[in-house]
Design a protein around this motif. Structure first.
Motif, mmCIF file in Angstrom:
data_model
loop_
_atom_site.group_PDB
_atom_site.id
_atom_site.type_symbol
_atom_site.label_atom_id
_atom_site.label_comp_id
_atom_site.label_asym_id
_atom_site.label_seq_id
_atom_site.Cartn_x
_atom_site.Cartn_y
_atom_site.Cartn_z
ATOM 1 N N THR A 1 0.814 -1.227 0.000
ATOM 2 C CA THR A 1 0.000 0.000 0.000
ATOM 3 C C THR A 1 0.846 1.275 0.000
ATOM 4 O OG1 THR A 1 -0.116 -0.085 2.414
ATOM 5 C CG2 THR A 1 -1.924 -1.099 1.194
ATOM 6 N N TYR A 2 2.126 1.176 0.347
ATOM 7 C CA TYR A 2 2.985 2.368 0.398
ATOM 8 C C TYR A 2 4.300 2.041 -0.301
ATOM 9 C CZ TYR A 2 5.259 6.562 2.251
ATOM 10 O OH TYR A 2 5.894 7.780 2.373
ATOM 11 N N ASP A 3 4.661 2.836 -1.289
ATOM 12 C CA ASP A 3 5.873 2.570 -2.061
ATOM 13 C C ASP A 3 6.561 3.883 -2.408
ATOM 14 O OD1 ASP A 3 7.818 1.307 -3.523
ATOM 15 O OD2 ASP A 3 6.630 1.200 -5.342
ATOM 16 N N LEU A 4 7.771 4.042 -1.889
ATOM 17 C CA LEU A 4 8.560 5.233 -2.244
ATOM 18 C C LEU A 4 9.155 5.092 -3.637
ATOM 19 C CD1 LEU A 4 10.616 5.878 1.020
ATOM 20 C CD2 LEU A 4 8.875 7.361 0.070
ATOM 21 N N GLY A 5 9.378 3.865 -4.071
ATOM 22 C CA GLY A 5 10.052 3.632 -5.341
ATOM 23 C C GLY A 5 11.556 3.788 -5.172
ATOM 24 N N LYS A 6 12.259 3.326 -6.176
ATOM 25 C CA LYS A 6 13.728 3.396 -6.133
ATOM 26 C C LYS A 6 14.195 4.853 -6.078
ATOM 27 C CE LYS A 6 17.711 1.480 -8.586
ATOM 28 N NZ LYS A 6 18.167 0.791 -9.810
ATOM 29 N N GLN A 7 13.556 5.705 -6.881
ATOM 30 C CA GLN A 7 13.952 7.117 -6.918
ATOM 31 C C GLN A 7 13.664 7.792 -5.576
ATOM 32 O OE1 GLN A 7 11.699 5.818 -9.177
ATOM 33 N NE2 GLN A 7 13.149 5.419 -10.825
ATOM 34 N N GLY A 8 12.535 7.456 -4.971
ATOM 35 C CA GLY A 8 12.186 8.056 -3.684
ATOM 36 C C GLY A 8 13.177 7.682 -2.592
ATOM 37 N N ARG A 9 13.570 6.402 -2.550
ATOM 38 C CA ARG A 9 14.530 5.976 -1.538
ATOM 39 C C ARG A 9 15.891 6.632 -1.757
ATOM 40 N NH1 ARG A 9 14.962 5.597 3.128
ATOM 41 N NH2 ARG A 9 13.051 4.382 3.231
ATOM 42 N N LEU A 10 16.300 6.765 -3.017
ATOM 43 C CA LEU A 10 17.562 7.459 -3.312
ATOM 44 C C LEU A 10 17.504 8.915 -2.854
ATOM 45 C CD1 LEU A 10 18.413 6.087 -6.877
ATOM 46 C CD2 LEU A 10 19.788 5.781 -4.831
ATOM 47 N N ALA A 11 16.350 9.570 -3.091
ATOM 48 C CA ALA A 11 16.196 10.971 -2.685
ATOM 49 C C ALA A 11 16.251 11.107 -1.161
ATOM 50 C CB ALA A 11 14.874 11.522 -3.228
ATOM 51 N N PHE A 12 15.601 10.192 -0.437
ATOM 52 C CA PHE A 12 15.647 10.225 1.023
ATOM 53 C C PHE A 12 17.072 10.021 1.525
ATOM 54 C CE2 PHE A 12 11.113 10.137 1.103
ATOM 55 C CZ PHE A 12 10.732 10.454 2.392
ATOM 56 N N ASN A 13 17.772 9.036 0.950
ATOM 57 C CA ASN A 13 19.150 8.764 1.380
ATOM 58 C C ASN A 13 20.039 9.968 1.150
ATOM 59 O OD1 ASN A 13 18.343 6.228 2.070
ATOM 60 N ND2 ASN A 13 19.345 5.171 0.373
ATOM 61 N N ARG A 14 19.888 10.595 -0.019
ATOM 62 C CA ARG A 14 20.753 11.728 -0.359
ATOM 63 C C ARG A 14 20.446 12.940 0.514
ATOM 64 N NH1 ARG A 14 19.963 11.334 -5.476
ATOM 65 N NH2 ARG A 14 18.302 12.873 -5.643
#
Length: 816
Positions: A366-379
């Motif tokens: 039900t909740y997905d940041l996606g690969k791009q979202g996780r990269l943005a959070f990490n950065r």
């Protein structure tokens, strides 16, 4: 610098490449998200093997589909394993999932005889964005309407690809809240506790941690067991609260009980600890001390409210909690009170609160940041989490996001520019179709689960279309043995790579070779798919096919007309999702076929509208405007006039979209004043481009590629300055790099007014072609390339020398 048009990529490659990515990875990813599908008892399961999927050859060619008003589609077949743990049966069969429209080599789809284009969508990238709003209070009586006072409010938006958007905001009293689009505001301290963080970690990790408890109520100190007395109903809830042993008094809050004096001078403000006493160190040192309160506390039995909240006449106050179970209970009680549920006392609020939080932010379905979202959070937050596995929200994400918000409010960090292209990404046609495939598979999963519930208790092994071997033998790798009735008597499944075409006429499967295994010999393969029988036999002189599913015995499987994997799968769910998208989505449009340029422009269009985007009525001027990061990526000239101005754009001639959906533009490297053309082009995103010293493409360059000795005008991020040629790092590839194909067909564009150039580039797409086309008298050199890439001109498969031309045929001798 000469325009080197050989470096221009194919103008339609953005469409073709994205569909190729869908076939290579997208379909497999969507199936793997739904694997396996089980019933409630977990004894019946269906497992897909999407990496071996097969597409049949389309029934019609593109030309036939247009003439007969049919669709250019292919049938999707996937191997599916049906397992019944009660009967110890494993059945493996090809199942028909549904029809997938295929893209033609010109980059469009054909549905019911009409050519359709999936327009690329540009929207906010998933990630975390910090912004501020300025609030002004004006005096209504004054005629000048000058604001009497104003204050800034900072907030962070945690944006995901799929699921609930979360906002962490700081109000004018510097209290921090977590809020969703629907539902009440939750104190951030409650939210952090509920995400599984301990009190100690929260206060140690955050700068000025006293701001976390500014919206919590700190009342007269009581021992924990006295301050949290419960009614008999609550004491039996078993909410994992783990009450501690009787010890020294701790800082707690008004839990239950209506206190009418909280709104007075000794109310909320009088109850709070001094600022110095709320620092991290003093908070832990002064636990044994008491904070005075001007409000006498009533007994816990009088006027009970949901745990964690105390209601005053004017507003609601929030309790200071100690551990996650208390936070789950308090959050659910708050939600229930807002939704006016009357059943909160009878239920285990702690468990309900935990489930609510998990389903909202931690459930990957039900909740997905996606690969791009996780990269943005990490950065952004300096985290180091895997973008492949951790695509949901974690406690650390919210903790560091809150810390960053406090630093933004203090001026340590800057707010984000949401119109910057590093914060926007492109959803290409392949990704949009992949999202819809996911929707179709969700519906399919639901229908399969419903079918599972209707299956009666089966007492014989033949119910799945197969009989169990006498010795109860299973095949290697955990798959079915002789229980594959629809594969024939001696069943085997040829290993396939990601995309293979299965002809519906001859239905021959292409073998890609499989690793050899011990004591296993190749078997004759018989496939039964939708009435087409495909037989693949090892021929002399040909490579032998190797089976990946083997049996030790050649016992014939007695097939039964009873249940099989296909009987659970209803292809209407998948097909209806595809029909909905291609038929009704605002991003699926009839192709503009007035002339070749109109077709090309339509396929390279970027739209900010559509699902998840903006609407033309609410879009502000900031969204529609030109941003400095558009240079070399989005054309500043070509956009429609009217309501869609700035919301529909075109990609520039040299721009490309990388696998993450970021638009990139090419540049040449400059070393000590010399342009390194032989080193090739370097593609940069908007974020990477901010860090380099970039010269314009129209500078005069000597015969040996040296820049002029005078000071060179360069751009560093958004600032323009002049520097020596030895300090220039990169230079543009071509002056056409900053404009679209339609604008680059206008001769002497630099002399035109921008408004007239906009009209000219739009009107070129409306020109009706002549029966006998002619070359333009004055051209820019891009005309031939535009016609050839659009697919309207005849193209030879191989390069060569044209030796004969007539009205009937052209002969080309290949040089190879």
């Amino acid at each position: 610098m000469p325009i080197n048009r050989y470096f221009l990529s194919d103008f339609v490659s953005i469409q073709r490449q994205s569909f190729f990515e869908l076939l290579e990875r997208g379909l497999i990813e969507e199936f793997q998200k739904r694997n396996p599908i089980t019933n409630t008892k977990k004894d019946l399961s269906l497992l897909f093997y999407p990496e071996y999927y097969v597409l049949t050859r389309p029934e019609y060619t593109p030309q036939e589909a247009i003439f007969k008003n049919k669709s250019y589609t292919s049938k999707l077949y996937v191997p599916a394993q049906l397992t019944d743990k009660n009967l110890q049966i494993v059945s493996l069969k090809w199942v028909y999932i549904g029809n997938i429209p295929l893209m033609t080599k010109r980059g469009h789809f054909i549905l019911n005889g009409a050519a359709r284009v999936i327009v690329n969508q540009i929207l906010r990238s998933p990630g975390i964005y910090y912004q501020q709003k300025i609030y002004e209070n004006t005096n209504e009586k004054s005629t000048k309407r000058k604001p009497e006072d104003s204050y800034k409010r900072f907030y962070a938006d945690l944006i995901c690809m799929r699921g609930t958007w979360l906002r962490i905001e700081m109000d004018k009293e510097k209290n921090i809240w977590a809020q969703m689009k629907k539902g009440p505001k939750i104190p951030i301290y409650w939210f952090l506790l509920a995400m599984g963080l301990s009190e100690k970690i929260i206060f140690k990790s955050i700068l000025d941690s006293y701001k976390l408890i500014g919206n919590l109520e700190t009342t007269e100190m009581k021992p924990k067991n006295a301050g949290q007395s419960r009614s008999p109903n609550e004491s039996q809830q078993g909410d994992d609260a783990m009450p501690g042993p009787e010890g020294p008094p701790v800082a707690t809050s008004l839990v239950g009980g209506n206190d009418t004096n909280l709104g007075g001078p000794d109310g909320p403000k009088g109850n709070r600890l001094p600022v110095g006493a709320r620092s991290t160190k003093s908070k832990h040192k002064n636990k044994n001390k008491t904070a005075t309160s001007g409000a006498p506390r009533r007994g816990a039995d009088e006027g009970r409210t949901p745990k964690g909240t105390a209601v005053t006449k004017g507003s609601q106050k929030y309790a200071y909690l100690k551990n996650p179970p208390e936070a789950w209970e308090a959050i659910y009680a708050l939600l229930a009170s807002r939704q006016k549920r009357g059943d909160t006392k009878e239920k285990n609020l702690s468990l309900l609160g935990r489930k609510w939080l998990y389903n909202r932010f931690m459930n990957p379905r039900t909740y997905d940041l996606g690969k791009q979202g996780r990269l943005a959070f990490n950065r952004k937050l300096g985290l180091n989490m895997s973008e492949a596995t951790q695509t949901t929200l974690t406690g650390l994400d919210v903790l560091y996001a809150t810390d960053y918000l406090i630093k933004v409010e203090k001026g340590i960090y800057k707010t984000d520019d949401i119109d910057h292209l590093k914060n926007r990404r492109v959803r290409t046609s392949g990704e949009l179709i992949q999202i819809q495939v996911g929707v179709g598979l969700v519906r399919l999963e639901k229908s399969i689960r419903d079918a599972f519930t209707k299956v009666p208790t089966i007492g014989n092994a033949g119910a799945f279309g197969a009989s169990r071997p006498a010795d109860g033998l299973r095949s290697k790798g955990g798959f079915g043995s002789a229980a594959m009735g629809s594969f024939g008597n001696q069943s085997s499944l040829t290993r396939l790579n990601s995309t293979k075409i299965l002809s519906s006429s001859s239905a021959t499967l292409i073998d890609s070779g499989t690793p050899q295994q011990k004591n296993l010999k190749p078997l004759e393969t018989v496939f039964q798919i939708e009435g087409h029988t495909a037989q693949t036999k090892a021929r002399s002189g040909a490579r032998q096919t190797t089976s990946i599913f083997y049996t030790k015995s050649n016992t014939a499987a007695t097939s039964s007309p009873s249940l099989s994997a296909q009987s659970f799968i209803n292809n209407k769910a998948f097909n209806s999702a595809m029909r909905e998208f291609f038929g009704t989505s605002p991003l699926s449009q009839f192709m503009d076929q007035i002339n070749p340029l109109a077709e090309l422009t339509h396929k390279r269009r970027l739209s900010s509208m559509g699902p998840g985007g903006v609407t033309r009525d609410t879009a502000t001027l900031a969204i529609r405007g030109i941003h400095p990061t558009h240079y070399g990526r989005i054309c500043p000239i070509e956009t429609p006039e009217g309501k869609n101005t700035g919301l529909v754009n075109s990609m520039t001639t040299y721009a490309r979209v990388n696998p993450n959906g970021i638009i990139e533009s090419p540049f040449y490297k400059v070393y000590k004043g010399q342009v390194q053309k032989n080193a090739g082009m370097y593609y940069f995103s908007a974020e990477q481009e901010e860090k380099i010293k970039l010269a314009a493409a129209d500078l005069s360059v000597s015969s040996i590629n040296f820049l002029p000795k005078s000071l060179i005008p360069v751009r560093i991020a958004e600032d323009f300055t002049k520097i020596a040629r030895s300090k220039v790092e990169y230079i543009g590839v071509s002056p056409l790099q900053m404009i679209s194909i339609a604008a680059s067909l206008i001769p002497f564009l630099e002399h035109d007014d921008a408004n007239r150039a906009l009209m000219g580039s739009n009107m070129q797409r409306q020109a009706v072609p002549l029966i006998r086309p002619e070359r333009p008298i004055v051209g820019t050199g891009l005309e031939a390339r535009a016609v050839s890439d659009s697919g309207h001109a005849l193209q030879a498969k191989y390069s060569g020398v044209v030796t004969y031309v007539s009205a009937n045929k052209i002969i080309v001798y290949s040089l190879a």
